[in-house]
Scaffold this motif. Structure first.
Motif, mmCIF file in Angstrom:
data_model
loop_
_atom_site.group_PDB
_atom_site.id
_atom_site.type_symbol
_atom_site.label_atom_id
_atom_site.label_comp_id
_atom_site.label_asym_id
_atom_site.label_seq_id
_atom_site.Cartn_x
_atom_site.Cartn_y
_atom_site.Cartn_z
ATOM 1 N N TRP B 86 0.865 -1.267 0.026
ATOM 2 C CA TRP B 86 -0.091 0.026 -0.111
ATOM 3 C C TRP B 86 0.975 1.302 0.051
ATOM 4 C CZ3 TRP B 86 -0.798 4.287 2.889
ATOM 5 C CH2 TRP B 86 -2.110 5.147 2.705
ATOM 6 N N ASP B 87 1.992 1.196 0.682
ATOM 7 C CA ASP B 87 2.807 2.363 1.022
ATOM 8 C C ASP B 87 3.304 2.827 -0.389
ATOM 9 O OD1 ASP B 87 2.522 2.754 3.530
ATOM 10 O OD2 ASP B 87 4.464 1.756 4.396
ATOM 11 N N ILE B 88 3.869 1.625 -1.258
ATOM 12 C CA ILE B 88 4.482 1.923 -2.627
ATOM 13 C C ILE B 88 3.260 2.626 -3.564
ATOM 14 C CG2 ILE B 88 5.371 0.746 -4.637
ATOM 15 C CD1 ILE B 88 6.630 -1.527 -2.526
ATOM 16 N N GLU B 89 2.163 1.951 -3.433
ATOM 17 C CA GLU B 89 1.142 2.733 -4.276
ATOM 18 C C GLU B 89 0.899 3.881 -3.826
ATOM 19 O OE1 GLU B 89 -0.618 1.609 -6.962
ATOM 20 O OE2 GLU B 89 1.106 -0.126 -6.750
ATOM 21 N N PHE B 90 1.103 4.412 -2.509
ATOM 22 C CA PHE B 90 0.468 5.695 -1.891
ATOM 23 C C PHE B 90 1.623 6.546 -2.669
ATOM 24 C CE2 PHE B 90 1.552 8.555 1.358
ATOM 25 C CZ PHE B 90 0.203 9.217 1.505
#
Lengths: 353, 162
Positions: B86-90
């Motif tokens: 999720w962090d990477i997408e964020f």
């Protein structure tokens, strides 16, 4: 640093934030970015930044330094293996025949040269005063944050009817750029075979394990004192490595691998040493070529019995979660031995202070 | 603190109102202090202002709300793995536009997780850049004379400076 670093539509980033970003960058980028502006050049060259960058590099970004060829080979062939299992060629030399040690991104090569492969800085060292037959000496390389100095130690021994006896020692210090004799202290006259044993540096000391001996030799780089540390309860088939900046032993016994870490306690009268068992793991194989600790993983290179392929097997401490890596083969060569390496900006010129 | 309070209202530096849940606000010490002030204050009508612009505050609150349940209960390995993705997408937002603002907000709000993530994103973006690209995104003027530049090159033979 002046606050003119970021202007226009972008907000002004505080020096502290810029430092926190830059210390995550590879050395190659940082050398290039010295020419962005003078404040960046001064920052990247500062001792504090170099230390912070090294800390990140050691804990989050370390590589394995693989040595190809065997002990008798007349060339030194080194490659780096990164966490993505990519191989990087760093040295193939006929001038240098041995890698003495690797710490803080600096390599000590034999005959005597210090080398930072990341910054490409090389420093030719004076020769030791005793030009002993190399078979009768053992060398170690290490760093002490207490004196902020790198030292190379040579311990000499004589062959006597019962075996090798330690007779003297010489130390090179990077800060003085010279060799001097040091007192062996409790080691004087001790019967110990240190021929071609590996050395590691941790926590300001250099350590060697004597052949077929139940003791470890330690040299405190700051105080220049030699000590013998007993290892009575740990089996002989061990290697020295570093865990959590402490000396660690990985030993194999009855199909189990144990990780022991040295704790140094100081009571009122004398130093006391104790070994703490940190981790136990079922031995993956009878045929391990080498093993070490890498990024908090017990790391073995060899044939793993259920799978049977020659590969790198990594077990996370303490969960034992396993990861398998393949070391890309180059020219059919297999790595013969391993060192830990983290790239750094550490300069080889005289220390600035 | 009254347990009935589940969310507080804050103002961005542009004057827009935002709601942030109590558990999400706990990710930031300064936000948590504000929240305690609001809950204990006699004058509950006062809406605290956060010195972060609206565009950035939306992202900061989105990050807080996503990370709060894990931060408060302790994450399992699979949760941690999911959160990493999720962090990477964020961080795949229009980073160059907003990344510096996120960095400053995370620093000001003492949000270690978001700060480290933003620093790593910036470093990943920068590492392959040329010196002139770096000067452009940071709006830095070249303050070296050509002699000084030549001297730097001589100190690092074989290294690329372009």
């Amino acid at each position: 640093m002046k606050p003119q670093l970021v202007a226009g539509n972008q907000p002004y980033l505080a020096e502290e934030i810029i430092t926190d970003i830059l210390k995550l960058l590879p050395v190659k980028s940082l050398i290039r970015f010295q020419s962005v502006c003078k404040p960046w050049e001064n920052l990247i060259k500062s001792a504090l930044f170099i230390t912070e960058h090294l800390h990140y590099s050691t804990h989050q970004n370390s590589c394995l330094l693989l040595k190809y060829g065997n002990f008798s080979s007349q060339t030194l062939h080194l490659r780096l293996l990164d966490w993505e299992m990519q191989i990087h060629e760093i040295l193939h030399s006929r001038t240098f025949t041995r890698l003495i040690g690797s710490i803080n991104g600096l390599l000590c090569l034999y005959p005597f040269v210090l080398w930072n492969p990341a910054t490409r800085e090389v420093r030719q060292l004076p020769l030791p005063r005793k030009q002993h037959d190399p078979c009768r000496s053992t060398t170690g390389f290490g760093y002490s944050p207490v004196v902020n100095d790198y030292k190379i130690v040579r311990i000499y021994s004589n062959f006597e009817p019962d075996g090798y006896t330690l007779t003297g020692a010489e130390v090179y210090s990077l800060s003085t750029d010279s060799w001097k004799d040091v007192d062996l202290g409790v080691l004087q006259g001790v019967e110990l075979d240190l021929y071609l044993v590996n050395n590691v540096s941790a926590n300001g000391s250099i350590f060697w394990r004597g052949l077929n001996s139940d003791a470890i030799v330690s040299y405190d780089i700051a105080t220049e004192v030699f000590t013998l540390i007993p290892i009575s309860t740990i089996p002989l088939s061990t290697i020295l490595t570093v865990y959590d900046d402490k000396l660690a032993l990985v030993s194999i016994k009855n199909k189990w691998i144990e990780l022991w870490v040295l704790q140094k306690g100081i009571d009122s009268s004398s130093e006391t040493w104790s070994w703490i068992k940190k981790h136990t793991e079922r031995c993956p194989s009878d045929s391990l070529l080498w093993y070490t600790i890498w990024r908090n993983h017990l790391t073995f290179y060899g044939h793993y019995l259920p799978i049977h392929d020659l590969a790198l097997y990594l077990f996370k401490i303490p969960t034992n979660e396993m990861k398998v890596g393949l070391i890309p083969e180059v020219d059919g060569d297999q790595p013969h031995y391993v060192f830990n390496y983290a790239e750094s900006l550490v300069p080889l010129r005289q220390h600035p202070h | 603190m009254s347990s009935s309070v589940e969310a507080i209202t804050v103002l961005s530096s542009d004057g827009d109102e935002f709601k942030i849940t109590v558990s999400a606000a706990k990710l930031s010490k300064p936000l948590n202090w504000m929240l305690e002030d609001v809950c204990f204050s006699d004058d509950c009508d006062e809406v605290p202002t956060i010195e972060v612009n609206s565009k950035t505050l939306v992202k900061v609150i989105e990050y807080c709300e996503k990370h709060a349940p894990r931060a408060n209960s302790g994450a399992s390995d699979s949760d941690a793995e999911e959160l990493k993705k999720w962090d990477i997408e964020f961080m795949k937002m229009d980073v160059k536009d907003i990344l510096f603002h996120i960095l400053m907000a995370a620093n000001y709000l003492h949000m270690e997780g978001l700060y480290d993530l933003a620093c790593q994103t910036a470093a990943d973006l920068m590492k392959g850049m040329t010196v002139s690209q770096i000067r452009k995104i940071f709006h830095i003027k070249n303050d070296f004379s050509s002699e000084e530049q030549e001297q730097l090159r001589r100190q690092h033979p074989g290294c690329s400076f372009d």
